[in-house]
Design a protein around this motif. Structure first.
Motif, PDB file in Angstrom:
ATOM      1  N   ILE A   1      -0.609  -6.148 -11.281  1.00 17.59           N
ATOM      2  CA  ILE A   1      -1.503  -5.102 -10.778  1.00 17.59           C
ATOM      3  C   ILE A   1      -1.216  -4.083  -9.738  1.00 17.59           C
ATOM      4  O   ILE A   1      -1.231  -4.145  -8.688  1.00 17.59           O
ATOM      5  N   HIS A   2      -1.488  -3.262 -10.105  1.00 21.73           N
ATOM      6  CA  HIS A   2      -2.254  -1.360  -9.207  1.00 21.73           C
ATOM      7  C   HIS A   2      -3.100  -1.027  -9.307  1.00 21.73           C
ATOM      8  O   HIS A   2      -4.326  -1.220 -10.712  1.00 21.73           O
ATOM      9  N   LEU A   3      -3.721  -0.604  -8.606  1.00 21.33           N
ATOM     10  CA  LEU A   3      -5.161  -0.451  -8.356  1.00 21.33           C
ATOM     11  C   LEU A   3      -4.694   0.892  -7.839  1.00 21.33           C
ATOM     12  O   LEU A   3      -4.287   1.674  -6.943  1.00 21.33           O
ATOM     13  N   VAL A   4      -5.443   1.847  -7.773  1.00 16.26           N
ATOM     14  CA  VAL A   4      -5.463   3.524  -7.980  1.00 16.26           C
ATOM     15  C   VAL A   4      -6.594   4.119  -7.742  1.00 16.26           C
ATOM     16  O   VAL A   4      -7.730   3.693  -7.607  1.00 16.26           O
TER      17      VAL A   4
ATOM     18  N   TYR B   1       2.169   9.675 -11.082  1.00 14.66           N
ATOM     19  CA  TYR B   1       3.919   9.486 -11.387  1.00 14.66           C
ATOM     20  C   TYR B   1       4.627   9.225 -10.119  1.00 14.66           C
ATOM     21  O   TYR B   1       5.414   8.216 -10.107  1.00 14.66           O
ATOM     22  N   GLU B   2       3.473   8.797  -9.028  1.00 13.89           N
ATOM     23  CA  GLU B   2       4.740   8.345  -8.032  1.00 13.89           C
ATOM     24  C   GLU B   2       4.173   6.558  -8.797  1.00 13.89           C
ATOM     25  O   GLU B   2       5.108   5.887  -8.538  1.00 13.89           O
ATOM     26  N   LEU B   3       3.100   6.152  -9.220  1.00 17.82           N
ATOM     27  CA  LEU B   3       3.245   4.936 -10.146  1.00 17.82           C
ATOM     28  C   LEU B   3       3.827   4.712 -10.852  1.00 17.82           C
ATOM     29  O   LEU B   3       5.039   3.158 -10.602  1.00 17.82           O
ATOM     30  N   SER B   4       4.532   5.942 -11.462  1.00 10.47           N
ATOM     31  CA  SER B   4       5.273   4.975 -12.804  1.00 10.47           C
ATOM     32  C   SER B   4       6.682   4.831 -11.996  1.00 10.47           C
ATOM     33  O   SER B   4       7.514   4.483 -12.843  1.00 10.47           O
ATOM     34  N   LYS B   5       7.177   4.596 -10.865  1.00 10.71           N
ATOM     35  CA  LYS B   5       8.323   4.489 -10.457  1.00 10.71           C
ATOM     36  C   LYS B   5       8.340   3.600  -9.758  1.00 10.71           C
ATOM     37  O   LYS B   5       9.785   2.873 -10.035  1.00 10.71           O
TER      38      LYS B   5
ATOM     39  N   VAL C   1       0.590  -1.423  -0.004  1.00  7.09           N
ATOM     40  CA  VAL C   1       0.453  -0.602  -0.157  1.00  7.09           C
ATOM     41  C   VAL C   1       0.447   1.352   0.133  1.00  7.09           C
ATOM     42  O   VAL C   1       1.597   1.587   0.993  1.00  7.09           O
ATOM     43  N   HIS C   2       0.816   2.506  -0.773  1.00  3.90           N
ATOM     44  CA  HIS C   2       1.665   3.462  -1.034  1.00  3.90           C
ATOM     45  C   HIS C   2       0.281   4.628  -0.855  1.00  3.90           C
ATOM     46  O   HIS C   2      -1.223   4.933  -1.349  1.00  3.90           O
ATOM     47  N   HIS C   3       0.161   4.779   0.283  1.00  5.22           N
ATOM     48  CA  HIS C   3      -0.852   6.374   0.811  1.00  5.22           C
ATOM     49  C   HIS C   3      -0.038   7.399   0.526  1.00  5.22           C
ATOM     50  O   HIS C   3       0.573   8.016   1.352  1.00  5.22           O
ATOM     51  N   LEU C   4      -0.442   8.410  -0.591  1.00  4.50           N
ATOM     52  CA  LEU C   4      -0.025   9.607  -0.449  1.00  4.50           C
ATOM     53  C   LEU C   4       0.275  10.353   0.898  1.00  4.50           C
ATOM     54  O   LEU C   4       1.395  10.949   0.446  1.00  4.50           O
ATOM     55  N   LEU C   5      -0.921  11.018   1.067  1.00  2.24           N
ATOM     56  CA  LEU C   5      -1.100  11.291   2.396  1.00  2.24           C
ATOM     57  C   LEU C   5      -0.359  10.767   3.680  1.00  2.24           C
ATOM     58  O   LEU C   5      -0.225  11.902   4.640  1.00  2.24           O
TER      59      LEU C   5
ATOM     60  N   GLY D   1      -4.681  11.898 -10.127  1.00  4.29           N
ATOM     61  CA  GLY D   1      -4.677  10.886 -10.442  1.00  4.29           C
ATOM     62  C   GLY D   1      -3.659  10.830 -11.743  1.00  4.29           C
ATOM     63  O   GLY D   1      -2.596   9.762 -11.767  1.00  4.29           O
ATOM     64  N   GLU D   2      -2.999  12.164 -12.352  1.00  3.21           N
ATOM     65  CA  GLU D   2      -1.849  12.552 -12.061  1.00  3.21           C
ATOM     66  C   GLU D   2      -0.865  12.363 -11.394  1.00  3.21           C
ATOM     67  O   GLU D   2       0.091  11.734 -11.948  1.00  3.21           O
TER      68      GLU D   2
END
Length: 219
Positions: free
Chosen positions: A161-164, A45-49, A3-7, A40-41
């Protein structure tokens, strides 16, 4: 599931999320859609890494440059209808991606808070051996994601699989963690603590589809 929690870290994303939650700003549908797109952008961007990259030699006016470019195997699948602006944000960054669309909605057969997730429409390329980005702005119970994954099985088995999502409930995050492949990654802006009796995220932001496109008739 990772899990990548942005905030968990402060960033401009918190401003866009605050506007999505704000009842006074929500009245501006165009701004609401644009803020989902912007998140989404950022999530893209974070997912692209985490993607796979290949070496490429690019010819510039002053000579060759060695660059690393992502593999061209991405399929973005959004869950209609609230997923459309999130899809657009991801597509702004992964502009060479293939595209898939699927419908999932809550059906209340007993006219109360009980519901089931119905999946109907599906338009998708093959997913076999590709990188699947599955996008839905609201991760409430997690059942929409799981039912959609089941519906997509006929299209092949993706290698990643990436969930956004924009906002999720802790209960939903735990549910998809139990029902998706172990190497699945979730990219999400905010995780709220609970669901109410109707299965909506609290504090959440309300019905994202209605806020994007207007109220719908219930059937």
């Amino acid at each position: 599931m990772q899990v990548h929690h942005l905030l968990e870290q402060n960033s401009i994303a918190s401003k866009f999320l605050a506007e999505l939650r704000d009842v006074s700003i929500q009245k501006d549908r165009m701004r609401f859609r644009r803020n989902i797109q912007r998140l989404g952008e950022i999530l893209g961007y974070e997912l692209s890494k985490s993607l796979n990259y290949n070496v490429a030699e690019i010819k510039s006016p002053l000579g060759p440059a060695t660059m690393y470019l992502p593999e061209k195997d991405i399929v973005i699948c959004s869950i209609l209808r609230a997923g459309v602006p999130l899809h657009e944000g991801l597509l702004n960054y992964f502009d060479e991606a293939e595209n898939s669309f699927i419908s999932a909605y809550r059906h209340h057969p007993f006219d109360d808070e009980r519901f089931e997730i119905i999946v109907e429409y599906l338009a998708s390329p093959s997913l076999e051996g590709k990188t699947l980005i599955l996008a839905d702005p609201m991760l409430a119970t997690g059942r929409s994601f799981v039912n959609v994954l089941d519906a997509l099985k006929e299209m092949g088995t993706p290698k990643q699989i990436h969930l956004v999502s924009v906002i999720g409930a802790q209960e939903g995050v735990e549910y998809i963690s139990e029902n998706f492949p172990e190497n699945t990654q979730l990219w999400i802006a905010a995780i709220d603590k609970e669901l109410n009796d109707h299965g909506y995220i609290v504090p959440g932001l309300g019905d994202a589809g209605d806020l994007c496109y207007g109220n719908k008739e219930q059937h």
